[in-house]
Write a protein that holds these residues in place. Structure first.
Motif, PDB file in Angstrom:
ATOM      1  N   ILE A  15       5.518  57.659 130.709  1.00  9.19           N
ATOM      2  CA  ILE A  15       5.374  58.497 129.520  1.00  9.19           C
ATOM      3  C   ILE A  15       4.089  58.110 128.796  1.00  9.19           C
ATOM      4  CG2 ILE A  15       7.844  58.869 129.279  1.00  9.19           C
ATOM      5  CD1 ILE A  15       7.913  56.903 127.009  1.00  9.19           C
ATOM      6  N   SER A  16       3.513  59.085 128.099  1.00 11.58           N
ATOM      7  CA  SER A  16       2.245  58.826 127.421  1.00 11.58           C
ATOM      8  C   SER A  16       2.509  58.292 126.024  1.00 11.58           C
ATOM      9  CB  SER A  16       1.446  60.123 127.327  1.00 11.58           C
ATOM     10  OG  SER A  16       2.048  60.976 126.371  1.00 11.58           O
ATOM     11  N   GLN A  17       1.433  58.189 125.241  1.00 13.42           N
ATOM     12  CA  GLN A  17       1.571  57.694 123.870  1.00 13.42           C
ATOM     13  C   GLN A  17       1.992  58.803 122.918  1.00 13.42           C
ATOM     14  OE1 GLN A  17       1.514  54.699 124.240  1.00 13.42           O
ATOM     15  NE2 GLN A  17      -0.493  53.727 124.186  1.00 13.42           N
ATOM     16  N   TYR A  18       1.915  60.056 123.350  1.00 14.16           N
ATOM     17  CA  TYR A  18       2.205  61.171 122.452  1.00 14.16           C
ATOM     18  C   TYR A  18       3.680  61.228 122.112  1.00 14.16           C
ATOM     19  CZ  TYR A  18       2.817  65.956 120.803  1.00 14.16           C
ATOM     20  OH  TYR A  18       3.160  67.070 120.071  1.00 14.16           O
ATOM     21  N   ARG A  19       3.959  61.434 120.820  1.00 15.11           N
ATOM     22  CA  ARG A  19       5.321  61.692 120.391  1.00 15.11           C
ATOM     23  C   ARG A  19       5.302  62.932 119.515  1.00 15.11           C
ATOM     24  NH1 ARG A  19       5.643  58.825 123.848  1.00 15.11           N
ATOM     25  NH2 ARG A  19       6.439  56.690 123.979  1.00 15.11           N
ATOM     26  N   GLN A  21       5.901  65.014 116.568  1.00 10.90           N
ATOM     27  CA  GLN A  21       6.210  64.674 115.173  1.00 10.90           C
ATOM     28  C   GLN A  21       7.361  65.514 114.631  1.00 10.90           C
ATOM     29  OE1 GLN A  21       5.015  62.135 113.964  1.00 10.90           O
ATOM     30  NE2 GLN A  21       3.056  61.751 114.949  1.00 10.90           N
ATOM     31  N   LYS A  35      12.155  60.002 129.241  1.00  5.98           N
ATOM     32  CA  LYS A  35      12.279  59.280 130.510  1.00  5.98           C
ATOM     33  C   LYS A  35      13.222  59.949 131.481  1.00  5.98           C
ATOM     34  CE  LYS A  35      10.736  54.871 128.825  1.00  5.98           C
ATOM     35  NZ  LYS A  35      11.106  53.633 128.144  1.00  5.98           N
ATOM     36  N   TYR A  41       5.213  69.498 129.368  1.00  5.35           N
ATOM     37  CA  TYR A  41       4.259  70.231 128.553  1.00  5.35           C
ATOM     38  C   TYR A  41       2.997  70.374 129.405  1.00  5.35           C
ATOM     39  CZ  TYR A  41       0.326  70.715 125.355  1.00  5.35           C
ATOM     40  OH  TYR A  41      -0.834  71.128 124.759  1.00  5.35           O
TER      41      TYR A  41
ATOM     42  N   MET B   1      -4.453  63.306 115.442  1.00  6.38           N
ATOM     43  CA  MET B   1      -4.019  62.149 116.251  1.00  6.38           C
ATOM     44  C   MET B   1      -4.354  62.423 117.711  1.00  6.38           C
ATOM     45  SD  MET B   1      -0.210  60.700 116.634  1.00  6.38           S
ATOM     46  CE  MET B   1       0.490  61.267 118.145  1.00  6.38           C
ATOM     47  N   SER B   2      -5.002  61.455 118.322  1.00  6.36           N
ATOM     48  CA  SER B   2      -5.412  61.733 119.703  1.00  6.36           C
ATOM     49  C   SER B   2      -4.255  61.485 120.661  1.00  6.36           C
ATOM     50  CB  SER B   2      -6.596  60.852 120.086  1.00  6.36           C
ATOM     51  OG  SER B   2      -6.130  59.535 120.278  1.00  6.36           O
ATOM     52  N   ARG B   3      -4.228  62.251 121.691  1.00  6.60           N
ATOM     53  CA  ARG B   3      -3.191  62.127 122.709  1.00  6.60           C
ATOM     54  C   ARG B   3      -3.737  61.192 123.784  1.00  6.60           C
ATOM     55  NH1 ARG B   3       1.070  65.663 124.149  1.00  6.60           N
ATOM     56  NH2 ARG B   3       1.019  67.528 123.583  1.00  6.60           N
ATOM     57  N   ARG B   4      -3.499  59.913 123.607  1.00 12.12           N
ATOM     58  CA  ARG B   4      -4.045  58.998 124.612  1.00 12.12           C
ATOM     59  C   ARG B   4      -3.258  59.120 125.887  1.00 12.12           C
ATOM     60  NH1 ARG B   4      -3.556  53.858 122.369  1.00 12.12           N
ATOM     61  NH2 ARG B   4      -3.736  52.972 124.421  1.00 12.12           N
ATOM     62  N   ARG B   5      -3.972  59.250 126.973  1.00  6.61           N
ATOM     63  CA  ARG B   5      -3.300  59.471 128.241  1.00  6.61           C
ATOM     64  C   ARG B   5      -3.069  58.152 128.940  1.00  6.61           C
ATOM     65  NH1 ARG B   5      -7.530  64.190 128.907  1.00  6.61           N
ATOM     66  NH2 ARG B   5      -7.387  64.373 126.667  1.00  6.61           N
ATOM     67  N   HIS B   6      -1.845  57.846 129.149  1.00  2.68           N
ATOM     68  CA  HIS B   6      -1.507  56.562 129.760  1.00  2.68           C
ATOM     69  C   HIS B   6      -2.054  56.458 131.167  1.00  2.68           C
ATOM     70  CE1 HIS B   6       0.746  52.865 129.434  1.00  2.68           C
ATOM     71  NE2 HIS B   6       1.051  52.992 130.697  1.00  2.68           N
ATOM     72  N   SER B   7      -2.025  57.556 131.877  1.00  2.00           N
ATOM     73  CA  SER B   7      -2.454  57.482 133.274  1.00  2.00           C
ATOM     74  C   SER B   7      -3.959  57.319 133.390  1.00  2.00           C
ATOM     75  CB  SER B   7      -2.008  58.738 134.018  1.00  2.00           C
ATOM     76  OG  SER B   7      -2.539  59.881 133.371  1.00  2.00           O
ATOM     77  N   GLN B  14       3.914  49.977 132.968  1.00  2.00           N
ATOM     78  CA  GLN B  14       4.164  49.609 131.578  1.00  2.00           C
ATOM     79  C   GLN B  14       3.658  48.204 131.315  1.00  2.00           C
ATOM     80  OE1 GLN B  14       4.815  52.074 130.091  1.00  2.00           O
ATOM     81  NE2 GLN B  14       6.842  52.971 130.369  1.00  2.00           N
TER      82      GLN B  14
END
Lengths: 153, 792
Positions: A15-19, A21, A35, A41, B1-7, B14
């Protein structure tokens, strides 16, 4: 048994950092849903990309259950994102691994886990009705209405 | 807010949580990491890294011996592409600690037994290979390895057991010889000679009926599609003739020879292959995919010949890299391109050949098709100056050989090519393929181009396709995907049922109820049955309603799905009979015949909402109405999708039944443990409910399974009828039966067997007794026999 974690890396599925709001619930609940989600999206679509094109591309990783095209809240026209829901988690993981970061309609699209479609989430949340990113964008993108709204003003 | 891409971040996975108290776990993680990473790019030499790591591990043996054993056994099993790196490491450890070496060998044997029991034959293979390389590292004594091989080969003398069982044991021996052949022959040439002779006579007498079904091309030229055991044996023979010289494998243990030859060796315990059991599932035979040879790489290093052992090792290693990293395309591409020894081989050609070999593998590719598309794109990104050219060369080559390519492989080729093009603005030198314009449209080349353009259109839009091809390709451009409304305007007013379409449109706009709509539909004359009270099958009713509804909803998939959902009740009533179901499919086809993708998604929805059933779709595809589209790709997409839905449905209910049974088991055992009378009474009730549920699910499963069986019977029956008719007609007419249509049809029959082989295995007895009997034309029977040979 967690042996060889280094070998089991599957980073495209993380999963990315985006949540979201606007999500009704706490962070933990949102992450739990992300998860196990079967919904993705999809962002950076051209305004002209059709549901049919999205179907064709995303069917390559499994049977698509439903697509909801993102709409401008005011104009009710496509505004460059959508949700793709699969029947199984495995199929959606394949999409994250192999369709994310490739091209649709000549644009690199980006997929991310979504906690699940709910009525209302198909609308852009920018002040002008489209997506937030198109409010403040400085560049010229002919497939996304030209300049960002902030420039147009 | 930036959408940081985990990949996008460089570290995958993790972040580890820091545990303050458990130091040992940190050390274990560190050990894992050290071991996994040895052999990767480093500032020091591989030898010094191995030396250093051996020292570290030796020091940790007193406290972490079991963990180290487990890690090493696991990398032996899961990282075969780094076999010699780890075998050297074990060799060094054995030289420093004889007992550890012995325990490692014991663990490996235990693991080998486990993997064989669990049908993990690929992993077992890597374990055997690892053990054999340990001979080179002076960990295992050569005579004991030879003894193991002798036991393996003796499997071919067994009375019972399928051929695929003997195949695996022979393959395990042969595929280890590139690593250890030299050493074993030097120490025990008489025994090895005997082993090879036994293998040779086995290979001569073993049956190869299955081979044509697995070949990508039917032609022998330019590269024969060899059966995998035959090819490997030829490679081993050649290596033997070269006095077991093998120049490709990286052997770090050579640098440590002086240390290793001082070590004491262990003897492998006598290993008897576990007996054959009913639930053993051995690997299916394969055909070696070759598309390049030394003439294809224009400059640079020469490609090793098809029977050179180097070719085998390179291909094995590349396959193993893909197997290890397929989920992470960037890593996979990087690992492939940094293959050790890449400067001595035309690596790009090997990579492209191995990738297409997997993509076209029959029955199924090892991984999902789309992975290969994305992997190739990633490789093109990393080698933009060289890989795209090799890919273009490969595409051109496969285009020229379409005439003899297996239909299933053509499907995968065109899917890959259209998807690939969509990532590169559909840029292609179409003019190079203008030779196809002079051929009949049903010939493989123009057919291929048509289907590619149709698939490309689905990923773009009609005008785009018109723009990307030269003007003279217009005959191959797909139709504009628009709805064909029969009752369009005044000019169709003479059609029976026309006035009712107006009434229906109005009713839908005015949100009339289902009953009101059914009442309106009563006015539609029934051409089938004049005495109709209004309830029996009335094709015109279906036509009027569905054409109108679909026309109003033609704007998008979502609109059409909404329409089907809203009027689900009406549709179910109209299609209550088998004829009704068949007719609704006809109407959908007629209205949307320019838009095969729409037909496909509508049928999918109708099956899922039970407006039509799977057998109806199968019957429709084989009906005379669809004869003209029978060889079109979209038709088979629909059929295979239908069969898959059926299979998934059965699996789902079976799972539900299993879960319910497990729940009951748990409740029973809980009750046994408690022994409380009050609880007992309550559990009795719970049990009763659960047992009822299980009974219902059992019925559901049986019903679903019989539906599934019926579906396959329908499909096979129709194939047999069609093919027999064609063969008889050709024979009496004195014409050659092997037309493009026939090739397509017989290979589609093969495809059904190959794509759904696991499910079909359950129905073998019925198929044999009812359908594929001895009276059948031998051309059709051969396909059945080839399929049976896959697991014999």
């Amino acid at each position: 048994m967690s042996i060889l974690n280094a070998l089991r890396s599957d980073s495209y599925v993380d999963i990315s950092q985006y949540r979201d709001q606007h999500f009704k619930g706490n962070r933990y609940e949102q992450e739990k849903l992300l998860k196990m989600s079967c919904t993705l999206y999809v962002g950076n679509l051209s305004f002209y990309t059709t549901e049919e094109q999205v179907y064709e591309l995303f069917s390559k990783s499994g049977d698509v259950k439903r697509i909801v095209m993102g709409l401008d809240k005011v104009k009710k026209t496509a505004c460059g994102f959508c949700f793709v829901e699969y029947y199984t988690r495995a199929d959606s993981e394949h999409a994250m691994r192999f369709i994310n970061g490739t091209r649709l309609d000549d644009r690199i699209i980006r997929t991310d886990w979504d906690a699940g479609f709910k009525e209302g989430r198909q609308y852009g949340r920018g002040k002008s009705g489209g997506q937030v990113r198109d409010e403040y964008r400085q560049d010229y993108d002919p497939a996304r209405g030209g300049y960002g709204k902030i420039i147009k003003k | 807010m930036s959408r940081r891409r985990h990949s996008d971040e460089n570290d995958g996975g993790q972040p580890h949580k820091r545990r303050r108290t458990s130091e040992p776990i940190e050390i274990e993680d560190r050990l894992e990491s050290l071991i996994c990473r040895v052999g990767e790019k480093s500032t020091s030499s591989l030898e010094s890294n191995l030396e250093g790591l051996a020292g570290v591990l030796e020091a940790d043996l007193p406290n972490y011996k079991n963990k180290i054993l487990r890690i090493l056994c696991t990398v032996a099993r899961l990282l075969p592409e780094k076999l010699t790196v780890y075998s050297t490491l074990v060799g060094l450890l054995n030289a420093r600690n004889y007992n550890f070496g012995g325990e490692f060998v014991e663990s490996m044997i235990r693991q080998l037994k486990e993997t064989l029991k669990l049908n993990l034959y690929n992993e077992a293979l890597y374990l055997v290979r690892f053990l054999s390389d340990l001979v080179n590292c002076h960990v295992i004594a050569a005579p004991s390895m030879v003894a193991m091989f002798e036991n393996f080969v003796s499997v071919v003398q067994e009375e019972d057991g399928p051929q695929v069982r003997c195949d695996w044991y022979v393959y395990a021996v042969l595929s280890s010889l590139p690593w250890v052949g030299k050493e074993l022959y030097e120490k025990k040439d008489v025994e090895m000679e005997r082993i090879l002779n036994q293998i040779e006579s086995y290979l001569k007498r073993r049956q190869k009926i299955h081979v044509p079904m697995l070949q990508v091309w039917t032609a022998e030229k330019p590269h024969p599609q060899e059966e995998y055991l035959d090819c490997l044996f030829a490679q081993v023979q050649k290596m033997k003739k070269d006095r077991w010289q093998e120049r490709h494998i990286l052997r770090p243990y050579i640098a440590f020879d002086s240390v290793l030859c001082e070590a004491l060796q262990h003897n492998l315990p006598p290993f008897t292959p576990p007996p054959h059991s009913e639930d053993a599932v051995y690997p299916m035979p394969k055909v070696v995919f070759r598309m390049f040879d030394y003439t294809d790489a224009p400059e640079g290093p020469v490609m090793p010949g098809s029977h050179s052992v180097e070719r085998f090792v390179i291909e094995e290693n590349l396959h193993c890299i893909i197997k290890s990293h397929w989920k992470e395309r960037k890593t996979c591409a990087a690992q492939l391109l940094s293959y050790p020894g890449k400067n001595k081989i035309p690596l790009n050609y090997h990579i492209v050949e191995v990738i297409f070999g997997e993509l076209f593998q029959l029955p199924q590719p090892p991984h999902i098709d789309v992975m290969y598309t994305t992997l190739l794109i990633e490789l093109c990104k990393l080698q933009p100056g060289s890989l795209p050219q090799v890919l273009a060369q490969a595409t051109e080559m496969m285009y020229t050989r379409l005439d003899t390519m297996n239909t299933t492989c053509i499907d995968r080729f065109l899917n890959w090519f259209s998807h690939h093009l969509s990532n590169f603005q559909f840029r292609w030198s179409w003019d190079d393929w203008s030779d196809c314009l002079t051929q009949d449209l049903d010939k493989p080349k123009p057919k291929f181009v048509r289907e590619v353009l149709e698939k490309s259109m689905r990923l773009s839009y009609h005008q785009r396709i018109v723009d990307i091809v030269p003007a003279n390709f217009s005959a191959l451009i797909p139709a504009n995907p628009i709805f064909i409304y029969k009752y369009m305007d005044e000019s169709s007013s003479s059609l029976p049922g026309y006035p009712v379409t107006i009434a229906i449109s109005n009713a839908i706009i005015n949100r009339s109820s289902n009953d009101e709509i059914l009442t309106i539909l009563k006015d539609v004359p029934n051409q089938e049955d004049d005495d109709d009270e209004g309830d029996s099958f009335n094709p015109l009713k279906i036509d009027v309603f569905l054409q109108t509804l679909l026309h109003m909803a033609a704007k998008s998939f979502s609109h059409s799905f909404s329409a089907l959902a809203k009027f689900h009740e009406v549709l179910k009533i109209l299609t209550d009979s088998d004829e009704g179901k068949l007719h609704i499919l006809r109407v959908v086809y007629e209205a949307w015949r320019n838009h095969p993708q729409m037909i496909s998604v509508l049928i999918d929805k109708m099956i899922r909402t039970q407006i039509v059933d799977c057998a109806a779709v199968a019957n429709w595809i084989f009906s005379p109405d669809m004869a003209h589209d029978f060889t079109r790709f979209y038709v088979w997409e629909i059929l295979h999708s239908t069969v898959r839905k059926m299979n998934k449905h059965v699996q789902k209910i079976q799972k539900e039944l299993e879960t319910a049974k497990e729940k009951l088991e748990k409740q029973h055992s809980k009750r046994k443990d408690s022994g409380d009378e009050e609880e007992d009474k309550n559990s009795d009730e719970e049990d009763g409910l659960l047992e009822e549920q299980i009974e219902r699910l059992q019925e559901k499963v049986e019903f679903a399974q019989s539906e599934q069986k019926n579906l396959f019977l329908v499909i096979f029956q129709r194939f047999i009828m069609m093919l027999t008719e064609h063969l008889v007609r050709c024979e009496t007419g004195g014409v050659d039966f092997n037309t493009p249509w026939y090739k397509n049809c017989i290979e589609r029959l093969q495809q059904i067997f190959l794509m759904h082989h696991q499910t079909i295995q359950q129905y073998m007895v019925t198929l044999e007794n009812l359908l594929f009997t001895a009276e059948l034309d031998h051309h059709i029977l051969t396909v059945y026999r080839q399929f049976c040979a896959l697991q014999m």
